[in-house]
Design a protein around this motif. Sequence first.
Motif, short mmCIF file in Angstrom:
data_model
loop_
_atom_site.label_atom_id
_atom_site.label_comp_id
_atom_site.label_asym_id
_atom_site.label_seq_id
_atom_site.Cartn_x
_atom_site.Cartn_y
_atom_site.Cartn_z
N SER A 546 0.84 -1.18 0.00
CA SER A 546 0.00 0.00 0.00
C SER A 546 0.88 1.24 0.00
O SER A 546 2.09 1.18 0.28
CB SER A 546 -0.91 0.00 1.23
OG SER A 546 -0.12 0.11 2.42
N ALA A 547 0.25 2.37 -0.33
CA ALA A 547 1.01 3.63 -0.36
C ALA A 547 1.62 3.95 1.00
O ALA A 547 2.76 4.42 1.10
CB ALA A 547 0.09 4.76 -0.82
N ARG A 552 6.52 4.05 4.35
CA ARG A 552 7.25 3.60 5.54
C ARG A 552 8.54 2.89 5.14
O ARG A 552 9.59 3.09 5.76
CB ARG A 552 6.35 2.65 6.34
CG ARG A 552 7.03 1.99 7.53
CD ARG A 552 7.54 3.00 8.51
NE ARG A 552 8.23 2.38 9.63
CZ ARG A 552 9.20 2.96 10.31
NH1 ARG A 552 9.61 4.18 9.99
NH2 ARG A 552 9.75 2.34 11.33
N LEU A 553 8.47 2.06 4.05
CA LEU A 553 9.67 1.35 3.60
C LEU A 553 10.72 2.33 3.11
O LEU A 553 11.92 2.18 3.40
CB LEU A 553 9.30 0.36 2.50
CG LEU A 553 10.44 -0.47 1.93
CD1 LEU A 553 11.10 -1.31 3.03
CD2 LEU A 553 9.95 -1.38 0.80
N ASP A 554 10.28 3.37 2.34
CA ASP A 554 11.24 4.38 1.87
C ASP A 554 11.88 5.10 3.05
O ASP A 554 13.09 5.39 3.03
CB ASP A 554 10.52 5.38 0.97
CG ASP A 554 10.10 4.77 -0.37
OD1 ASP A 554 10.65 3.71 -0.72
OD2 ASP A 554 9.20 5.34 -1.02
N GLU A 555 11.09 5.38 4.06
CA GLU A 555 11.62 6.06 5.24
C GLU A 555 12.69 5.21 5.93
O GLU A 555 13.76 5.71 6.32
CB GLU A 555 10.47 6.36 6.20
CG GLU A 555 10.90 7.08 7.48
CD GLU A 555 9.73 7.28 8.44
OE1 GLU A 555 9.99 7.72 9.57
OE2 GLU A 555 8.58 6.98 8.06
N ILE A 556 12.40 3.91 6.05
CA ILE A 556 13.37 3.01 6.69
C ILE A 556 14.63 2.91 5.85
O ILE A 556 15.76 2.99 6.37
CB ILE A 556 12.74 1.62 6.89
CG1 ILE A 556 11.61 1.70 7.93
CG2 ILE A 556 13.79 0.61 7.33
CD1 ILE A 556 10.83 0.41 8.08
N ASN A 557 14.47 2.72 4.54
CA ASN A 557 15.64 2.58 3.66
C ASN A 557 16.49 3.85 3.68
O ASN A 557 17.73 3.77 3.67
CB ASN A 557 15.20 2.25 2.24
CG ASN A 557 14.70 0.82 2.12
OD1 ASN A 557 15.09 -0.05 2.90
ND2 ASN A 557 13.85 0.56 1.13
N ASP A 558 15.84 5.02 3.68
CA ASP A 558 16.60 6.27 3.72
C ASP A 558 17.40 6.38 5.02
O ASP A 558 18.55 6.84 5.00
CB ASP A 558 15.64 7.46 3.60
CG ASP A 558 15.04 7.58 2.20
OD1 ASP A 558 15.59 6.96 1.27
OD2 ASP A 558 14.00 8.27 2.07
#
Length: 739
Positions: A546-547, A552-558
Amino acid sequence: MTIRTQVIDRTAKGALGGDESTQPMRWALDASRKAVHVAFLSREQTGLNCSCSCPACGGRLQAVNAGRGPDSHSRPNSLGQFFRHHTGIQREGCLSAAARIAALQLLVQHGQIDLPPPSVTSTRNGLSGEAYTASAVGQPYRARILSRHWIDEQAATLTLDDGRVILVHMRTSSGFEAGGKWDAVLTIQVSDPDVAGWPAEQILQQISLNPDFTCWERHWQHAELARQASAEAQQLAGQAGDVTPSELAYDGETPPGAEGVLHWVVKKLLAKVGRIRVPALSETIESELPDVQWFSQTATVPATVLELRDVRVEHRLPGLVPDVICMARDTTGKRGEFELLVEIAVTHKVDQAKLQKIRALNLACLELDATRFNVGGRVRVGDLSSEVVTSTRNKRWLHHPQLAVEVALAKGELRRQMAQVRDAMRAQEEAQAWLSSQPANTLREYYLLSVDLPSGDLILEGRPWQKAAFAHALAARGWPSANDSMLTGEGGMVRCIASIKRCAAGAGVDMTEVFDSFDRFLLNRQYQAFATLVSIAFKVYAPPLSATKCARLDEINDAIKASIKARELTYGRPGTHDKFVAFLFPEMAEALTHPFGTREQIQDERRRERLQELRREEVHRAIEAEKQREHEAQLEKKAVQSQIAAACRFGWQSPLGFTRDADQILSLADVKALSRANARHSLDVPSIIRSACQARADGVGLESWFKAQGPATAELVSILLTILRTAWLVGLESPRPRR
């Protein structure tokens, strides 16, 4: 009523021939044979004028500092006012006698007397032989002294306000008869020879208040107090039960010997109480499987309370006569009624011959160890109720038929346990053989299935399998990471990555649970170092999200990338498990070959940055050092120029006399010494002098000559100037123009 009072010397050294004493004596006998303190004497009674004598040895005494005020003898180390033997040496016995006569004198002259409480102690022996002691104490009281009469210097009588007459007496070798006409004998004990140096107030206070000074040797209340103490001692024995109980009367004649009496009393107690607490009886059975383990089972007849009836003493049975025999029944109801033998061990225990007969009859037999009924080996009748009926510390089973039944049951349980272990070992061997026959890829699939399922839910070949079995099998194939709980635990990395893979394949997976696990990895220091494995799995398998979850995944990866680019080791992944993860998830193998995000890559970059920083620091230090050298060189150059200018304030010395020729100058003793002294500076003094003479002859200025020498330091300029002056080549009277 007449009271006799004695003063007894309890000192260790009371004889005249005792050790010499350095304690000052302040009490003595005056001319009338009365005790007198040195402070009571006048100035005219100083020395032998005091007419005093020692109460022990009878020697004449000198009064030292008599009649003087405290200021006259208050100097440091002064003994103050005291008596000194005119001839001979003051002994310990002299002090003891002076202490006794002072106490006696003060007591009979005092207006009242404190009589201590009388005390009588009585002892009664119990049935066991143990002694019971009690004391009866009377009342103290204070009496006024109405009159006194001195018998001699050893004794006096006091008449009290209640009409009683006290004889105050110092014990001598002759003494007074203990059974004399006095109603009581009061002992005043002077135990310390230092009393001979006390003032009157202190002695009276101690006699009045210290119980160690006064005690009754005989008192008119002694008879009554003795009766009270005896009754109390008898009561103590009764409270301890150490008397023959009135309710346990003997049947007929007293049984001979202590052992017979004890058997009879135990039988009476058991018959009266009708129960007895018995200890447990256990036997351990052991066996083993070869090269495996030991097995053991304990057969136990539990501790319990038995109800008793028909208690008999020394009832004859076939081949033996037990001490006590009765019928017993377990109060728990687990057994029916059975015959019970009770053996009482007093002086000896049941021997092997009697024990064999008891076992042959298969009768329950309980032994009571009478030596443990009470402390010190004595048996108190009053304690028997607790020791025989309640306590189990003094009891043990010699034989119990029920134990054989319990042993048979324990052996059956032991055989069942061993059979279970054999079956489990056989099943384990079969499972190990099956696992060894499977290809590595097949074991991988089973391993992934077992990680995602509850333990034992994976059924293969008709049996449930545990995750650990596949983990051990893979470890044996060269993948030790399979046993690491961080990867394979309930919330481990493998389960999280497998869920991401299944989600990408279209399986119904709750990604909220996956992200919750991911968040836990990020917060747990142990898992943080491997969190990049989950990030790689998301990137490789790209499951539909989901968006909100994508954000959340982009936040963690960053956050992970920022930490790695900052050269932090928080998320730096060691390569410990990379090969095993690539084996389990081949799709991730290529991504795991890239060094980005690994601990080694971060550490390499840290090392490179550190090396670059060190190089920059080294270049900077070299530049700064060069600047410093140039600055110091400039300062030194200025110092040399300044020193030359100062040296050339005076010109060349005119060539007169021996200074006309360089050889003549070099022959001077001062010049030779200077030449030797400057050898350490590698200076050729003769050459310098020849050069200076030539320059002077050629009309070269002094400053030009100095510069031509090329001195590097101001110190060298100073040395050159010293050489020229010693050689008389420069003048000191008038300055000359420089060239």
